[in-house]
Design a protein around this motif. Structure first.
Motif: not given
Length: 345
Positions: A1-25
């Motif tokens: 995984x290239x650096x941009x790809x890794x960065x995008x994956x991290x950003x998507x993971x963080x966004x996904x976690x925030x989305x789920x946490x927001x949906x579970x309250x």
């Protein structure tokens, strides 16, 4: 995984976690629960009980959890301590027996018990035939007869001094003829032995007539009236903490033995077989309806218990950690790498 790809994956993971946490309250969590419970119960309208879980699976669960599970030695100690707390709680003094069981309910129990006439007659017969009862009757009759002869008959009551003379004469006769007392006793007991069967029969006949439905009803309800205004603490008077704890331990020991008996396992098997004979081929929802478990009931309990629990888990950081454990493997997977590499390209 290239650096941009890794960065995008991290950003998507963080966004996904925030989305789920927001949906579970809050309102979103409640909306989610409503939607999922409704969808689950729609399936329960068509999926049969036997398809969800088989009779063998239920019996195996009972064997693992109820019959074979090793229980910690501290359980009876904890149960005894909690039982003591219950007995000593202020509510014991504040609650009357009649507050727990009304006179109408007690009367209904008595009426149902009176229907068991055959069992009542059999109990009387078995009591009358028991050697302990026969010995009791023999001793009561013997001592009553001796007391009457020497102390309480019509002559001794009517003529002053006769009772003392009879006792004096008994002593003198025993001195003159040693063993006379024993002979007298032996003859009376021999007579009792011969007469005992007829005495028992008459006792049984008397009890069968005396313990009529009306007599029993009046006796039991009279006892109830004398007790219904007494507090639970008064009824427990004499039961100390030590005795209570011993009873709890004895009950626990009984349960450990009882759950291993073929009788208990046979009863459990009969319950499971009966349940599946009636509901096994029916939709799960039919059983839930019979038990009063509706969508409204499930939602109410989830909102009362489930939502606060999720809030605690979120505040403690467990929920976020759970989401990361669940989602990170995907965002680090080869499939995600390929997808994100295509996006970068």
């Amino acid at each position: 995984m290239t650096q941009p790809t890794a960065t995008l994956a991290d950003e998507l993971l963080e966004a996904h976690v925030r989305h789920e946490l927001s949906a579970l309250k809050g309102a979103k969590l409640k909306k989610f629960l409503h939607r999922e419970v409704e969808a689950l119960l729609e399936h329960a309208q068509t999926i049969t009980l036997a398809r969800v879980i088989s009779p063998d699976q239920v019996m195996n669960l009972i064997r693992r959890v109820v019959i074979d599970m090793e229980l910690d030695a501290g359980i009876p100690e904890l149960a005894a301590e909690l039982a003591t707390e219950v007995v000593n709680a202020p509510v014991q003094k504040e609650t009357r027996l009649g507050d727990i069981l009304s006179r109408e309910q007690a009367s209904a129990f008595v009426e149902e018990a009176l229907e068991l006439r055959h069992q009542r007659e059999r109990v009387i017969i078995e009591i009358m035939a028991h050697p302990v009862y026969q010995e009791l009757v023999s001793n009561v009759v013997y001592h009553g007869l001796v007391s009457y002869l020497y102390e309480d008959n019509l002559i001794t009551r009517s003529v002053p001094g006769v009772g003392s003379m009879m006792k004096f004469g008994k002593k003198m006769a025993n001195k003159a003829v040693p063993g006379l007392d024993e002979t007298f006793e032996r003859r009376i007991k021999a007579w009792l032995s011969e007469s005992l069967p007829s005495l028992i029969v008459r006792s049984e006949q008397f009890l069968q007539k005396a313990l009529s439905d009306d007599e029993l009803r009046d006796t039991v309800m009279a006892a109830w009236v004398s007790l219904e205004d007494r507090s639970i603490a008064e009824l427990q008077d004499g039961l100390g903490d030590v005795q209570l704890q011993e009873f709890v331990v004895l009950g626990y020991d009984f349960w450990l033995h009882y759950r291993q008996t073929p009788y208990f396992q046979g009863c459990a098997q009969a319950v499971v077989d009966g349940l599946y004979a009636r509901y096994g081929d029916q939709p799960v929802m039919n059983l839930l309806n019979e038990l009063g478990v509706t969508q409204e009931v499930i939602i109410a309990e989830l909102e009362a218990v489930g939502v606060p629990l999720v809030d605690v888990l979120r505040e403690e950081g467990y929920l976020e950690a759970l989401l990361r454990r669940r989602l990170e493997p995907f965002y680090r997977s080869t499939a995600a790498k390929k997808l994100l590499a295509g996006v970068d390209g």
